[in-house]
Design a protein around this motif. Structure first.
Motif, mmCIF file in Angstrom:
data_model
loop_
_atom_site.group_PDB
_atom_site.id
_atom_site.type_symbol
_atom_site.label_atom_id
_atom_site.label_comp_id
_atom_site.label_asym_id
_atom_site.label_seq_id
_atom_site.Cartn_x
_atom_site.Cartn_y
_atom_site.Cartn_z
ATOM 1 N N UNK A 605 0.857 -1.202 0.000
ATOM 2 C CA UNK A 605 0.000 0.000 0.000
ATOM 3 C C UNK A 605 0.884 1.240 0.000
ATOM 4 N N UNK A 606 0.757 2.025 -1.068
ATOM 5 C CA UNK A 606 1.614 3.211 -1.199
ATOM 6 C C UNK A 606 1.259 4.285 -0.190
ATOM 7 N N UNK A 607 2.283 4.918 0.380
ATOM 8 C CA UNK A 607 2.040 6.087 1.224
ATOM 9 C C UNK A 607 2.062 5.790 2.716
ATOM 10 N N UNK A 608 2.167 4.510 3.132
ATOM 11 C CA UNK A 608 2.201 4.198 4.571
ATOM 12 C C UNK A 608 3.608 4.471 5.105
ATOM 13 N N UNK A 609 3.705 5.079 6.283
ATOM 14 C CA UNK A 609 5.017 5.315 6.867
ATOM 15 C C UNK A 609 5.059 4.741 8.287
ATOM 16 N N UNK A 610 6.003 3.848 8.530
ATOM 17 C CA UNK A 610 6.120 3.231 9.849
ATOM 18 C C UNK A 610 7.236 3.962 10.598
ATOM 19 N N UNK A 611 6.889 4.593 11.719
ATOM 20 C CA UNK A 611 7.891 5.354 12.464
ATOM 21 C C UNK A 611 8.166 4.639 13.789
ATOM 22 N N UNK A 612 9.401 4.195 13.938
ATOM 23 C CA UNK A 612 9.809 3.498 15.158
ATOM 24 C C UNK A 612 10.420 4.528 16.105
ATOM 25 N N UNK A 613 9.773 4.708 17.269
ATOM 26 C CA UNK A 613 10.272 5.732 18.192
ATOM 27 C C UNK A 613 10.888 5.085 19.439
ATOM 28 N N UNK A 614 11.357 3.872 19.282
ATOM 29 C CA UNK A 614 12.013 3.184 20.395
ATOM 30 C C UNK A 614 11.012 2.514 21.314
ATOM 31 N N UNK A 615 10.295 3.329 22.102
ATOM 32 C CA UNK A 615 9.355 2.749 23.069
ATOM 33 C C UNK A 615 7.980 2.572 22.427
ATOM 34 N N UNK A 616 7.601 3.548 21.617
ATOM 35 C CA UNK A 616 6.298 3.486 20.951
ATOM 36 C C UNK A 616 6.538 3.589 19.440
ATOM 37 N N UNK A 617 5.457 3.467 18.676
ATOM 38 C CA UNK A 617 5.596 3.600 17.220
ATOM 39 C C UNK A 617 4.364 4.294 16.660
ATOM 40 N N UNK A 618 4.534 4.950 15.516
ATOM 41 C CA UNK A 618 3.395 5.579 14.833
ATOM 42 C C UNK A 618 3.328 5.039 13.419
ATOM 43 N N UNK A 619 2.118 4.711 12.998
ATOM 44 C CA UNK A 619 1.933 4.276 11.611
ATOM 45 C C UNK A 619 1.162 5.402 10.933
ATOM 46 N N UNK A 620 1.848 6.181 10.096
ATOM 47 C CA UNK A 620 1.222 7.343 9.465
ATOM 48 C C UNK A 620 0.576 6.933 8.148
ATOM 49 N N UNK A 621 -0.651 7.413 7.933
ATOM 50 C CA UNK A 621 -1.265 7.115 6.630
ATOM 51 C C UNK A 621 -1.805 8.372 5.951
#
Ligand code: GDG
Length: 743
Positions: A605-621
């Motif tokens: 799926x184009x445009x998904x960004x997985x951000x690993x912040x060490x303790x937590x994570x954000x999946x941006x869409x």
């Protein structure tokens, strides 16, 4: 995506769509009744909305057998065979229909708004029946709506409807989309009913236009004609105590559908067939697709084509223009226009044709959708020459169907689409000579330039398709509903309730200090906000609370000696050193495993960004096309299933947040900071997202919470992120006074 959005935001609310044209028409064919679906992107997109949300569509029952199939409330469940919403038909007598539709709508408002003033034809009876028809629509809408309903009206046939509805049910939420241009006051003033039309439209809560220019022109007309309050900066008109928000929403098409049809085997076969039929195997092809309509300026386009063959005679036999022109209005002045177009084409063909070639192929009837896409795909030039146009969907359809990317779009600079479609060659349709030169330029353009222009165009239409248009409007409607329910809670009406002594200021970052942008890496704090914070920190302690990693948020804000809480409070910096670090090796391993799976599963799926912040994570869409949202949500849900025992997964603004259950939330972070550093202080918390809700709750009764865009848990709301800066500036002024008074 739409379904999820509608379920979340419209549950319990009744959606009523109103348009002149209906989505399903019952006609007699032989001895049987047949259901027809009028062609058109808009009706099918709105049909999708209602299929997902349920609700009612009110429209004029214009089919010959429409009356035979409805119940005693003139309703019929649709779509046939798989009903999910109700179509309520409105009945107009032939006399009223004639004067309302063919008269006032098509002979007054249409030419007036397209600045073709010599075509405007006023008759008193047109106006009288226009009013009657709008009242009939109002009665039907009122029968089906409660105070909680959201009414979404379309186009220029129903200008008076919002006012009639507002008079009867003042709490209704009413939105209206104006598909055609809105002219400036110098033009609109010739309308004898200018005042009534404007008053009717100001019954709306939201009035949508295709481009900002039309919204501005509408505002100018109100300024000249009515005694209303005008807020140009925020595009709000307040008339007789009611506020109407004006906003541009450029309409679009279903890009994926056109692209899929254009690349299908059927399209390839259709192209072969068409080329054979018209003997187009060699040479260039130009295409024009229009309703047979004088505002589309077919005559000017044909004059330009004629001049092109005169001035660039070597192209005779090497370029063929195909003009598809479907008659949709079958009365005067359209009959004369049709005749003039036919005659001019015959003249041009007579003048330039050779034994085995003619310059213009004229198709004067409707072409099936699949075939239309084949014409678009094979054409080397797509030509749109409107003398004025709200948007022009043909321009976008041509682009979406250009699967080989070889075509050039020549687009009237007076069509709304010209505002968006960078990469097109813009033409002034009145400058026939310049127009003919531009056709030459398009033909001579190097392949690389053609390809790069078309790539830009396709990217633009893909990213801004009809689903995004619908979602943008529905978002605005939801915001308006919320603002209305929060009457009296607008922060700037309540500044006297904000504590300025002994204050502790908490600020979220994304969407609060920094605007929401396409990619989270590009979210920077505006310089003026940083300056205000530097001044404010002299008067009160400040803490920035973010879902971002601590180092990231510290660097982005870049102010020393203030508190930062990263990862929703799992990491806290007290201004000099890190005082909280809630890491768990077990959680980290499990997070790594989940992120690896998410990266794999969401990769297609184009445009998904997985951000690993060490303790937590954000999946941006934020960058995922609205069309792919359904697939994204399904894949995301499937992958995270089974991890709920370790992580708390919450949705924010176009982002999913994944936090270990043991990790803190922003509410706990605020309470901890208050306990440690802010005893006896009054917290003010400004946030914008669902993750800020925990903080709003944590300070309830102890301080003041403010949400950008509004939230039921927050005490006050701001309308937009830009207002955060204004508030902080005011807070600086107020706290200076209070510090001075305390001396
Ligand atoms: C109004 C505003 C605004 C045409 N011939 C055939 C055919 N069509 C379809 C096209 C396109 C539609 O008709 C025309 O749309 P436009 O946008 O160009 O123009 P209007 O009808 O004037 O629409 C306009 C629009 O509302 C939406 O807000 O863009 O500015 O004037 O979809 O494909 N379709 C098929 N065969 C044909 O022969 N199947």
């Amino acid at each position: 995506m739409l379904r999820l959005f509608l379920e979340e935001n419209f549950s319990g609310k009744n959606l009523v769509v109103v348009s002149n044209r209906e989505p399903y028409i019952h006609k007699k064919v032989g001895t049987q009744i047949k259901v027809d679906r009028p062609a058109g992107g808009l009706t099918s997109a709105l049909d999708d909305v209602l299929r997902a949300a349920g609700g009612i569509w009110v429209a004029w029952g214009s089919g010959s057998r429409d009356k035979d199939v409805v119940d005693n409330k003139s309703c019929i469940p649709v779509p046939p065979g798989n009903p999910s919403y109700t179509l309520k038909r409105v009945w107009l007598s032939p006399g009223i229909a004639e004067n309302y539709y063919h008269g006032y709508a098509n002979q007054v408002l249409w030419p007036l708004c397209h600045i073709t003033l010599d075509r405007v034809y006023f008759r008193k009876r047109f106006w009288e029946d226009y009013k009657k028809a709008n009242r009939i629509f109002a009665k039907a809408v009122l029968e089906e709506s409660s105070d909680d309903s959201i009414v979404w009206i379309h186009d220029y046939h129903l200008c008076l409807l919002p006012g009639f509805l507002r008079d009867c049910k003042s709490d209704l939420t009413i939105a209206h989309f104006w598909h055609i241009p809105w002219p400036d006051w110098g033009v609109f003033r010739v309308c004898p009913q200018a005042k009534e039309i404007l008053e009717g439209l100001l019954g709306n809560d939201l009035l949508g236009f295709q481009i900002p220019l039309f919204a501005k022109s509408f505002m100018d007309c109100v300024k000249e004609c009515l005694d209303a309050d005008l807020d140009y900066q925020n595009a709000v008109v307040t008339y007789k105590g009611h506020a109407t928000r004006l906003k541009a929403f450029p309409i679009s098409i279903d890009y994926q559908k056109f692209h899929a049809m254009a690349t299908s085997r059927r399209a390839v076969n259709a192209i072969k067939r068409i080329k054979q039929k018209h003997r187009l195997d060699q040479g260039y092809i130009g295409i024009g697709v229009d309703r047979l309509e004088y505002t589309k300026a077919l005559i000017k386009r044909l004059q330009a084509i004629d001049l092109f063959f005169e001035r660039y005679a070597r192209y005779r036999g090497r370029v063929t223009f195909i003009q598809i022109a479907v008659p949709t209005r079958t009365k005067e002045p359209y009959l004369s226009y049709q005749k003039a177009v036919g005659e001019l084409i015959a003249r041009i063909n007579g003048k330039h044709a050779t034994t085995d070639w003619k310059p213009v192929v004229y198709i004067d009837k409707k072409v099936e959708h699949q075939e239309l896409v084949a014409y678009y795909r094979m054409a080397d030039i797509g030509i749109i020459s409107s003398v004025y146009d709200g948007m022009n969907l043909v321009a976008k359809e041509y682009v979406a169907s250009q699967a080989d990317g070889h075509g050039v779009l020549i687009l009237s600079e007076l069509a709304g689409a010209a505002e968006e479609l960078e990469g097109a060659l813009l033409v002034n349709p009145y400058d026939v000579e310049g127009f003919s030169d531009l056709i030459y330029k398009a033909l001579k353009m190097p392949h690389t330039e053609k390809a790069s222009r078309m790539a830009v165009l396709r990217q633009q239409v893909r990213a801004n398709d009809i689903y995004k248009w619908i979602a943008d409007i529905l978002h605005e409607i939801v915001n308006i509903c919320w603002m209305k329910s929060a009457t009296g809670r607008y922060l700037f009406d309540n500044l006297d309730r904000i504590p300025v002594k002994n204050t502790f200021l908490f600020l979220d970052y994304d969407g609060t200090l920094s605007p929401i942008v396409e990619s989270p890496d590009k979210a920077f704090i505006p310089g003026e906000i940083r300056d205000i914070l530097l001044r404010l920190k002299k008067h009160m302690p400040i803490a920035i609370i973010s879902g971002r990693a601590l180092e990231d948020i510290k660097e982005r804000v870049g102010i020393e000696d203030i508190i930062y809480a990263g990862n929703h409070g799992a990491e806290i910096w007290n201004g000099r050193r890190q005082v909280v670090r809630r890491h768990s090796a077990g959680d980290r391993d499990r997070l790594e495993e989940l992120l690896r799976r998410l990266r794999e599963d969401l990769m297609p799926i184009q445009g998904v960004m997985v951000e690993d912040k060490g303790i937590t994570a954000s999946i941006h869409f934020r960058k995922v096309s609205p069309k792919d949202m359904g697939a994204f949500f399904d894949a995301f849900r499937e992958t995270v299933r089974g991890y709920e025992d370790t992580f708390r997964i919450t949705a924010g603004k176009k982002v999913f947040e994944i936090r270990p259950l043991k990790a803190w939330n922003k509410g706990k972070a605020v309470s901890w900071i208050m306990e440690k550093f802010g005893k006896r202080k009054m917290p003010i918390y400004v946030g914008d997202d669902t993750t800020d809700e925990d903080a709003f709750k944590a300070i309830k009764g102890r301080g003041v919470s403010i949400c950008v865009g509004g939230n039921p848990e927050a005490d006050y709301y701001l309308k937009r992120q830009e207002e955060v800066g204004e508030f902080l500036e005011q807070l600086t002024g107020l706290s200076k006074i209070s510090s001075f008074a305390n001396l």
